[in-house]
Design an enzyme around this catalytic site. Structure first.
Site, short mmCIF file in Angstrom:
data_model
loop_
_atom_site.label_atom_id
_atom_site.label_comp_id
_atom_site.label_asym_id
_atom_site.label_seq_id
_atom_site.Cartn_x
_atom_site.Cartn_y
_atom_site.Cartn_z
N HIS A 1 8.94 3.13 -27.68
CA HIS A 1 9.42 2.67 -26.37
C HIS A 1 9.48 1.14 -26.34
O HIS A 1 10.42 0.55 -25.80
CB HIS A 1 8.45 3.12 -25.26
CG HIS A 1 8.36 4.60 -25.08
ND1 HIS A 1 7.23 5.31 -25.39
CD2 HIS A 1 9.26 5.50 -24.62
CE1 HIS A 1 7.43 6.59 -25.12
NE2 HIS A 1 8.65 6.73 -24.66
N LEU B 1 3.48 5.54 -23.34
CA LEU B 1 4.30 4.63 -24.14
C LEU B 1 3.71 4.34 -25.52
O LEU B 1 2.50 4.27 -25.68
CB LEU B 1 4.49 3.31 -23.38
CG LEU B 1 5.13 3.47 -21.99
CD1 LEU B 1 5.26 2.11 -21.33
CD2 LEU B 1 6.49 4.15 -22.06
N HIS B 2 4.59 4.17 -26.48
CA HIS B 2 4.19 3.80 -27.85
C HIS B 2 5.18 2.75 -28.35
O HIS B 2 6.08 2.33 -27.60
CB HIS B 2 4.16 5.05 -28.75
CG HIS B 2 5.41 5.88 -28.65
ND1 HIS B 2 6.64 5.43 -29.09
CD2 HIS B 2 5.63 7.12 -28.14
CE1 HIS B 2 7.55 6.37 -28.89
NE2 HIS B 2 6.96 7.40 -28.28
N ASP C 1 15.91 11.31 -29.96
CA ASP C 1 16.52 12.35 -29.14
C ASP C 1 18.04 12.18 -29.24
O ASP C 1 18.72 11.80 -28.28
CB ASP C 1 16.04 12.23 -27.69
CG ASP C 1 14.55 12.43 -27.60
OD1 ASP C 1 14.08 13.54 -27.87
OD2 ASP C 1 13.82 11.45 -27.31
N GLY D 1 6.73 7.72 -19.68
CA GLY D 1 5.39 7.15 -19.84
C GLY D 1 4.79 7.52 -21.19
O GLY D 1 5.52 7.86 -22.13
N SER E 1 6.42 9.51 -31.24
CA SER E 1 6.67 10.40 -30.10
C SER E 1 5.39 10.49 -29.28
O SER E 1 4.28 10.47 -29.84
CB SER E 1 7.01 11.80 -30.63
OG SER E 1 6.87 12.76 -29.60
N GLN F 1 20.31 14.11 -26.93
CA GLN F 1 20.15 13.66 -25.53
C GLN F 1 21.10 12.50 -25.21
O GLN F 1 21.65 12.41 -24.12
CB GLN F 1 18.70 13.24 -25.29
CG GLN F 1 18.46 12.59 -23.94
CD GLN F 1 17.00 12.35 -23.65
OE1 GLN F 1 16.35 13.22 -23.10
NE2 GLN F 1 16.48 11.17 -23.96
O1 PAF Z 1 13.69 10.85 -23.41
C1 PAF Z 1 12.93 10.88 -22.40
O2 PAF Z 1 11.83 10.36 -22.41
C2 PAF Z 1 13.40 11.60 -21.16
O3 PAF Z 1 14.17 12.70 -21.48
C3 PAF Z 1 14.15 10.67 -20.16
C4 PAF Z 1 15.45 10.17 -20.75
C5 PAF Z 1 13.25 9.51 -19.78
C6 PAF Z 1 14.49 11.46 -18.90
O4 PAF Z 1 13.35 11.95 -18.27
#
Ligand code: PAF
Length: 286
Positions: free
Chosen positions: A36, A32-33, A149, A30, A186, A152
């Protein structure tokens, strides 16, 4: 746009969607920007149905203050998603996502042992827990993640491999979206004070300048210059700057040690932990 809050309703909607086409999933927390929304736009172009999840996942926060202060803006998020043409917004509660404690420990291997791994113990396991649940509930054709990220994405690819591939799910990594002054978008940026907000773009600007210097300097000289330059700005405190192989995430010592060099940084700006990265070169790209 349908707003769904339970897993059983989501599974029903997905079964229907999968019967007539592809499903693109954009997992978010959430707040959001435009970063996203660029993922959502790409998912919209490439899939018949677009699902966006918005869930602040408690299991990936190793710092309770960070979890408590993480911005939550559900109403505004729904408006943005609706106008971006999203079909389903999945907004569950923590009880819905974790009806019982998730005790799974993923063997994420070397990609999770460096950088964010040791700095945020348990963080990547929490990400693997929640993302594996989201993949299980939505069975997406494609899932979209931002390269801010960077590590990630490698961790998620590893989790997908461990979980057997989720029926050929494609992980789509999307370029970092930046403000005009270079700061990587972010959800945490809203926590910067106005003075800090002016300084924070020094991260991106320094990384960009290091791109030119990299041609003449050794890897260690480049790495050190980035850290020292950023630390000279007020509020800034670099936690780490590692130049890594873009696939294995392992730090490299010499430029000649990798065909794909990516510099990954985490720096505090006041109390706010910001992350960013830059690709020096990628000779593996087709
Ligand atoms: O990058 C994110 O916003 C979070 O780590 C994710 C991938 C939605 C998991 O909660």
């Amino acid at each position: 746009m349908e707003i769904i809050r339970t897993v059983s309703e989501l599974r029903k909607a997905i079964a229907e969607a999968r019967s007539h086409g592809t499903v693109g999933l954009v997992p978010t927390m959430g707040a959001l920007h435009d970063g996203h929304l660029s993922l959502v736009g790409r998912a919209r172009n490439e899939n018949d149905t677009v699902v966006v999840s918005a869930f602040v996942n408690p299991t990936q926060f190793n710092n309770p203050t960070d979890l408590a202060t993480y911005p939550r803006t559900e109403e505004a998020d729904c408006r943005l998603l609706e106008s971006a043409g999203v079909d389903i917004a999945f907004i569950p509660t923590a009880e819905e996502m974790y009806p019982e404690e998730d005790t799974r420990v993923f063997d994420l291997g070397p990609v999770a042992d460096v950088m964010e791994g040791p700095m945020r113990p348990g963080h990547f396991n929490g990400v693997a827990q929640v993302v594996s649940k989201l993949f299980d509930f939505t069975r997406p054709t494609r899932a979209y993640f931002g390269e801010k990220d960077f590590q990630q994405i490698a961790v998620i690819r590893r989790m997908v491999e461990l979980e057997g591939g989720f029926d050929g799910l494609e992980i789509v990594s999307c370029p970092i979206k930046r403000h005009e002054d270079g700061l990587a978008m972010s959800s945490r940026n809203v926590r910067l004070t106005s003075e800090q907000r002016v300084i924070a773009p020094c991260i991106a600007l320094t990384l960009k300048s290091s791109l030119i210097r990299q041609r003449e300097w050794s890897l260690e000289e480049t790495r050190r210059w980035v850290v020292e330059t950023i630390n000279r700005f007020p509020f800034m405190d670099v936690e780490y700057y590692e130049i890594v192989d873009g696939i294995t995430m392992q730090p490299v010592k010499e430029w000649s040690d990798t065909d794909y060099a990516v510099g990954c940084i985490t720096s505090y700006c006041g109390e706010v932990r910001l992350i960013d990265n830059i690709t020096y070169y990628n000779k593996t790209a087709k």
